[in-house]
Design a protein around this motif. Structure first.
Motif, PDB file in Angstrom:
ATOM      1  N   HIS A  16       0.867  -1.268  -0.076  1.00 25.99           N
ATOM      2  CA  HIS A  16      -0.017  -0.051  -0.038  1.00 25.99           C
ATOM      3  C   HIS A  16       0.902   1.457   0.178  1.00 25.99           C
ATOM      4  O   HIS A  16       0.411   2.422  -0.182  1.00 25.99           O
ATOM      5  N   TYR A  17       2.129   1.153   0.100  1.00 27.37           N
ATOM      6  CA  TYR A  17       2.977   2.258   0.406  1.00 27.37           C
ATOM      7  C   TYR A  17       3.523   2.811  -1.294  1.00 27.37           C
ATOM      8  O   TYR A  17       3.891   2.062  -2.022  1.00 27.37           O
ATOM      9  N   GLN A  18       3.083   4.233  -1.240  1.00 23.20           N
ATOM     10  CA  GLN A  18       3.429   4.953  -2.518  1.00 23.20           C
ATOM     11  C   GLN A  18       4.641   5.882  -2.179  1.00 23.20           C
ATOM     12  O   GLN A  18       4.325   6.983  -1.353  1.00 23.20           O
ATOM     13  N   GLN A  20       6.793   9.133  -1.965  1.00 21.64           N
ATOM     14  CA  GLN A  20       6.624  10.499  -2.566  1.00 21.64           C
ATOM     15  C   GLN A  20       8.052  11.250  -2.403  1.00 21.64           C
ATOM     16  O   GLN A  20       8.967  10.866  -1.787  1.00 21.64           O
ATOM     17  N   GLY A  25       6.249   8.905   2.272  1.00 20.73           N
ATOM     18  CA  GLY A  25       5.314   8.181   1.254  1.00 20.73           C
ATOM     19  C   GLY A  25       4.046   8.365   1.892  1.00 20.73           C
ATOM     20  O   GLY A  25       3.562   9.367   2.483  1.00 20.73           O
ATOM     21  N   HIS A  26       3.113   7.746   0.986  1.00 24.34           N
ATOM     22  CA  HIS A  26       1.916   7.947   1.311  1.00 24.34           C
ATOM     23  C   HIS A  26       1.049   6.461   1.303  1.00 24.34           C
ATOM     24  O   HIS A  26       1.528   5.578   0.632  1.00 24.34           O
ATOM     25  N   CYS A  27       0.310   6.097   2.373  1.00 26.15           N
ATOM     26  CA  CYS A  27      -0.335   5.084   2.407  1.00 26.15           C
ATOM     27  C   CYS A  27      -1.689   4.929   1.708  1.00 26.15           C
ATOM     28  O   CYS A  27      -2.614   5.847   2.116  1.00 26.15           O
ATOM     29  N   GLN A  28      -1.708   4.246   0.959  1.00 23.92           N
ATOM     30  CA  GLN A  28      -2.772   3.944  -0.057  1.00 23.92           C
ATOM     31  C   GLN A  28      -4.109   3.391   0.671  1.00 23.92           C
ATOM     32  O   GLN A  28      -5.352   3.850   0.392  1.00 23.92           O
TER      33      GLN A  28
END
Length: 65
Positions: A16-18, A20, A25-28
């Motif tokens: 789920h990690y995206q 940045q 990063g961002h957790c989807q």
């Protein structure tokens, strides 16, 4: 056949990690900003898990034959 547990220890190894630019990063899954070095939450998934493994224990309304 033996099941293999692909546990995820930190956020950056989660499916789920995206990533940045800059901070982390961002957790989807959670919809929040995270740092890759943070301990992974109970919702973490292996990036190599199959879709069927993600649904383990989820009642989709389908009957098994």
């Amino acid at each position: 056949m033996k099941n293999i547990n692909f546990s995820v220890s930190i956020c950056r190894h989660c499916g789920h990690y995206q990533p940045q630019k800059g901070w982390g990063g961002h957790c989807q899954q959670l919809g929040v900003a995270v740092q890759g070095k943070w301990k992974a939450c109970p919702l973490s998934i292996s990036p190599f898990a199959t879709y069927a493994e993600h649904l383990d224990g989820v009642d989709c309304g389908l009957t098994h034959r």
